[in-house]
Design a protein around this motif. Structure first.
Motif, PDB file in Angstrom:
ATOM      1  N   ILE A  15       0.656  -0.937  -0.017  1.00  0.00           N
ATOM      2  CA  ILE A  15      -0.175  -0.148  -0.071  1.00  0.00           C
ATOM      3  C   ILE A  15       1.293   1.584   0.313  1.00  0.00           C
ATOM      4  O   ILE A  15       0.901   1.944  -0.750  1.00  0.00           O
ATOM      5  CB  ILE A  15      -0.809   0.327   0.956  1.00  0.00           C
ATOM      6  N   ARG A  16       2.362   0.878   1.321  1.00  0.00           N
ATOM      7  CA  ARG A  16       3.010   2.278   0.707  1.00  0.00           C
ATOM      8  C   ARG A  16       3.566   2.383  -0.368  1.00  0.00           C
ATOM      9  O   ARG A  16       3.791   4.025  -0.738  1.00  0.00           O
ATOM     10  CB  ARG A  16       3.843   2.482   1.875  1.00  0.00           C
ATOM     11  N   ASP A  20       3.447   5.732  -2.898  1.00  0.00           N
ATOM     12  CA  ASP A  20       4.113   6.677  -3.494  1.00  0.00           C
ATOM     13  C   ASP A  20       4.737   6.675  -4.578  1.00  0.00           C
ATOM     14  O   ASP A  20       4.656   7.825  -5.817  1.00  0.00           O
ATOM     15  CB  ASP A  20       5.888   6.140  -3.310  1.00  0.00           C
ATOM     16  N   GLU A  21       3.723   5.621  -5.812  1.00  0.00           N
ATOM     17  CA  GLU A  21       4.253   5.546  -7.119  1.00  0.00           C
ATOM     18  C   GLU A  21       2.760   6.461  -7.666  1.00  0.00           C
ATOM     19  O   GLU A  21       3.305   7.694  -8.990  1.00  0.00           O
ATOM     20  CB  GLU A  21       3.834   4.316  -7.630  1.00  0.00           C
ATOM     21  N   VAL A  39      -1.681   2.522   8.704  1.00  0.00           N
ATOM     22  CA  VAL A  39      -0.753   2.489   7.315  1.00  0.00           C
ATOM     23  C   VAL A  39      -1.061   3.462   6.783  1.00  0.00           C
ATOM     24  O   VAL A  39      -0.801   4.601   5.925  1.00  0.00           O
ATOM     25  CB  VAL A  39      -1.527   1.165   6.684  1.00  0.00           C
ATOM     26  N   ALA A  40      -1.995   4.565   7.420  1.00  0.00           N
ATOM     27  CA  ALA A  40      -2.573   5.570   7.248  1.00  0.00           C
ATOM     28  C   ALA A  40      -1.508   6.984   6.947  1.00  0.00           C
ATOM     29  O   ALA A  40      -0.523   6.852   8.212  1.00  0.00           O
ATOM     30  CB  ALA A  40      -3.887   5.761   7.831  1.00  0.00           C
ATOM     31  N   LEU A 290      -6.725   1.478  -4.669  1.00  0.00           N
ATOM     32  CA  LEU A 290      -5.484   2.170  -4.706  1.00  0.00           C
ATOM     33  C   LEU A 290      -4.603   1.357  -5.940  1.00  0.00           C
ATOM     34  O   LEU A 290      -4.211   2.074  -7.571  1.00  0.00           O
ATOM     35  CB  LEU A 290      -4.429   1.545  -4.103  1.00  0.00           C
ATOM     36  N   LYS A 291      -4.983   0.079  -6.145  1.00  0.00           N
ATOM     37  CA  LYS A 291      -4.328  -0.367  -7.267  1.00  0.00           C
ATOM     38  C   LYS A 291      -5.557  -0.474  -8.538  1.00  0.00           C
ATOM     39  O   LYS A 291      -4.899  -0.183 -10.050  1.00  0.00           O
ATOM     40  CB  LYS A 291      -4.489  -1.593  -7.455  1.00  0.00           C
ATOM     41  N   ASN A 292      -6.609  -0.234  -8.356  1.00  0.00           N
ATOM     42  CA  ASN A 292      -7.130  -0.009  -9.301  1.00  0.00           C
ATOM     43  C   ASN A 292      -7.793   1.063  -9.464  1.00  0.00           C
ATOM     44  O   ASN A 292      -8.966   1.001 -10.543  1.00  0.00           O
ATOM     45  CB  ASN A 292      -8.597  -1.018  -9.508  1.00  0.00           C
TER      46      ASN A 292
END
Length: 318
Positions: A15-16, A20-21, A39-40, A290-292
């Motif tokens: 996730i992190r 960044d990306e 994780v936030a 995040l991925k999608n």
């Protein structure tokens, strides 16, 4: 390290990396599960998180909370992509006040100003004169003339408290949070008997009888700050239990006891001091969002234009 912990660590790293990306930030409300809070980028109350996100140069906002909170992020950051990890993460309080019902109620009470709690949909905010939080509601109400006719909603308990401390007679919407409605004096008394030195803290969404026996009443931010700044070692906490994660993290030498809900005889359903909607936010869903880059929040431009104004008025008044 157990399997679950290893999986959480792996997901958090992924996730992190995506953050960044993609120039993304993650917001987590105090009531979400601990691993999501960990994780936030920012953990806090709904409006504070939305305002913080608007100040950043992030292109993507992942709002881990409930749906109206993601809407508020979109209202304050219209040019950013706002993601809601689970669109089914609703809110019993926001659901207790539908826009069509409020519109009808306003028509039946001409001449009244509408003050709405931030825990409302964008459509309800669009029908509102000023938005408030539990932390600034009294200050905002005090800014109105004493003879102002006011409809306050949707949280009846918060409105009732503001009436009691201001001497107002606001017309109160009959809404409430299903978690805070469950807390009772009897359960607090039992905890106090077991922990006589503990400070009792209660959220303003609790019933008046609960607030009356609390040592500290206020928003989650108020309770957290109190625990951080005072010397007490034990606290009895009447709000959604997710806040205990941040309380324990920032006050490791203190002990926090969540108030259990009152369970009535013959009642059915979930009887816990946790919001099942907040708990729909998981690391897996955050990663997938995040991925999608979906589910994304979209608000009708006409509604958004009207909904952001009462927030701006609140900021001016508070």
């Amino acid at each position: 390290m157990n399997t679950d912990k290893m999986r959480y660590n792996s997901l958090q790293k992924k996730i992190r990396r995506l953050c960044d990306e993609k120039q993304a930030i993650i917001l987590a409300h105090y009531y979400t599960v601990g691993e999501v809070q960990d994780v936030a980028d920012f953990v806090g109350d709904s409006l504070a998180l939305a305002r913080k996100a608007a100040e950043t140069d992030a292109k993507i906002i992942v709002m881990c909370g409930v749906h109206f909170m993601a809407e508020t992020c979109k209202l304050l950051s219209p040019d950013k992509l706002v993601l809601c990890p689970d669109p089914e993460a609703g809110c019993s309080l926001a659901d207790s006040c539908k826009a069509e019902d409020l519109k009808k109620f306003k028509a039946e009470h001409p001449g009244y100003k509408v003050v709405s709690y931030v825990n409302t949909t964008a459509a309800v905010k669009a029908l509102t004169d000023v938005v408030v939080t539990s932390g600034n509601a009294k200050k905002v109400i005090d800014s109105f003339p004493e003879d102002e006719k006011i409809i306050f909603g949707p949280d009846y308990n918060l409105g009732s408290y503001i009436n009691s401390v201001t001497g107002r007679q606001m017309l109160l919407w009959q809404g409430g949070c299903h978690v805070h409605e469950r807390f009772s004096v009897d359960e607090i008394v039992k905890l106090k008997q077991a922990h006589p030195d503990a400070i009792v803290m209660a959220h303003l969404e609790c019933k008046s009888a609960v607030l009356a026996i609390a040592d500290v009443v206020g928003s989650t931010a108020v309770m957290l700050k109190y625990a951080q700044e005072h010397g007490a070692r034990e606290y009895i906490v009447a709000t959604e239990a997710g806040i205990l994660h941040e309380m324990q993290r920032t006050c490791p030498d203190c002990r926090f006891y969540p108030v259990p809900p009152e369970v009535s005889e013959g009642s059915v359903g979930c009887h816990c001091n946790e919001c099942q909607y907040m708990k729909l936010n998981t690391l897996e869903k955050v990663y997938n969002a995040l991925k999608n880059e979906r589910p994304a929040i979209e608000i009708d431009p006409a509604i958004a234009a009207d909904a952001v104004r009462p927030i701006q008025r609140m900021l001016e008044k508070s």
